[in-house]
Design an enzyme around this catalytic site. Structure first.
Site, mmCIF file in Angstrom:
data_model
loop_
_atom_site.group_PDB
_atom_site.id
_atom_site.type_symbol
_atom_site.label_atom_id
_atom_site.label_comp_id
_atom_site.label_asym_id
_atom_site.label_seq_id
_atom_site.Cartn_x
_atom_site.Cartn_y
_atom_site.Cartn_z
ATOM 1 N N ASN A 1 -0.518 5.613 1.328
ATOM 2 C CA ASN A 1 -0.384 6.738 0.392
ATOM 3 C C ASN A 1 -0.465 6.311 -1.066
ATOM 4 O OD1 ASN A 1 2.312 5.674 1.495
ATOM 5 N ND2 ASN A 1 2.961 6.617 -0.432
ATOM 6 N N HIS B 1 0.782 -1.232 0.000
ATOM 7 C CA HIS B 1 0.000 0.000 0.000
ATOM 8 C C HIS B 1 0.819 1.290 0.000
ATOM 9 C CE1 HIS B 1 -0.421 0.700 4.649
ATOM 10 N NE2 HIS B 1 0.753 0.174 4.356
ATOM 11 N N HIS B 2 2.138 1.208 0.197
ATOM 12 C CA HIS B 2 2.963 2.416 0.104
ATOM 13 C C HIS B 2 3.524 2.632 -1.303
ATOM 14 C CE1 HIS B 2 2.712 3.243 4.312
ATOM 15 N NE2 HIS B 2 3.362 2.163 4.674
ATOM 16 N N ALA B 3 3.366 1.663 -2.182
ATOM 17 C CA ALA B 3 3.901 1.788 -3.531
ATOM 18 C C ALA B 3 3.035 2.739 -4.350
ATOM 19 C CB ALA B 3 3.967 0.417 -4.205
#
Length: 331
Positions: free
Chosen positions: A92, A49-51
């Site tokens: 993000n 989910h941060h990619a």
């Protein structure tokens, strides 16, 4: 190369493992979409989910859940996707991927600390980030400004914000970025969510989309906490009994946060209490906004009339203007 990214570690098998992780989630989505299984848990790493769409970060190479959502839309025609991210960090990358998409609701419940907690964006992770264009209102951030949030606070957020929006949106599929770093015992998240609460949250979510729900593993830094929390979620999906919760008494900081979220999101969701009161920025057609001063004026007028038989003083021409004279009452 790893040092050129934000919190990325690489070895000679990283690219293969990232494809395997993302591909495994796609295969599970395919099985659920075709009705081969009702729901599932994807125990995969690296997380995703941060990619960002164009950059790796935060241990994430591919955004597994975002890619799976697009796959479900394009390959199976399931347009309305609800993504809940209960990892302790703000997702993000997932938010960026769908920030202007009206068919994907991204809801993140995360530790924020006024923007100081990773990924450390005081704007994108705040409750005021709501999406843009056609996607306004489709991004929902529930940011905790303190550690120590537990079962009461997370269940309260579900009851007041997440579930009402879910029922109104009526998704075709539910994806959960299921990080367990908000679990009790995780030294990074420093939250207090128990396995029972994870089980109850999963149970509530599976009442949507005909039960088509998949949990994809994200973060978590205590293997024991991940194990017992993930097990509770799997039991909920299998309709096994869930441990009862204690009394739900959220702390004051939680209540304040939820109220702030509702203030922003009630403009876009009829299922939330309609408390949006900014009549200046892009007024909503058909919604009459009454200022608090007018409400108090009406109350005072009624009270003084009933209690003391007083009435407003007749308006007179004056330098003080009507704003003052309207508040003068007399017998």
């Amino acid at each position: 190369m790893a040092n050129s990214y934000n919190s990325i570690y690489l070895n000679n098998l990283s690219a293969f493992c990232a494809r395997l992780s993302c591909g495994s989630l796609i295969e599970l989505c395919k099985a659920v979409a075709l009705g081969q299984v009702l729901n599932g848990v994807a125990i995969i790493r690296p997380p995703g989910h941060h990619a960002e769409p164009d950059e790796a970060g935060g241990f994430c190479l591919y955004n597994n859940v975002a890619i799976a959502a697009r796959y479900l839309q394009k390959a199976h025609g399931l347009q309305k996707i609800f993504i809940l991210d209960w990892d302790v960090h703000h997702g993000n990358g997932t938010q960026t991927a769908f920030y202007d998409d009206p068919n994907v609701v991204y809801c993140s419940i995360h530790r924020f600390d006024h923007g100081a907690f990773y990924p450390g964006d005081p704007v994108a992770a705040a409750h005021t980030a709501i999406g843009e264009g056609a996607g306004r209102g489709r991004t929902i951030n529930i940011p905790w400004n303190s550690s120590g949030m537990g079962d009461s606070e997370y269940i309260y957020a579900f009851d007041k914000v997440i579930m009402p929006i879910l029922y109104e949106f009526a998704p075709d599929f539910v994806l959960v970025s299921a990080g367990f770093d908000a679990a009790k015992g995780d030294h990074i998240g420093q939250m207090l969510v128990t396995p029972a609460a994870y089980g109850h949250m999963t149970h509530m979510l599976k009442s949507l989309a005909g039960g088509k729900i998949i949990l994809a593993l994200e973060g978590g830094y205590n293997l024991d906490s991940i194990a017992v929390s993930g097990l509770a979620c799997a039991k909920a999906l299998l309709n096994d009994p869930i441990e009862p919760l204690g009394s739900i008494v959220p702390n004051a900081l939680c209540v304040q946060t939820i109220h702030e979220v509702i203030e922003v999101q009630s403009r876009y969701w009829k299922s939330l209490p309609q408390v949006y009161t900014d009549p200046i920025e892009e007024p909503v057609v058909g919604r009459h906004v009454v200022g608090m001063n007018k409400m108090m004026e009406a109350y005072r007028k009624s009270y003084l009339k009933e209690r003391y038989d007083m009435i407003p003083m007749a308006k007179l021409e004056s330098e003080t203007g009507p704003a003052f004279l309207d508040n003068v009452h007399c017998t």
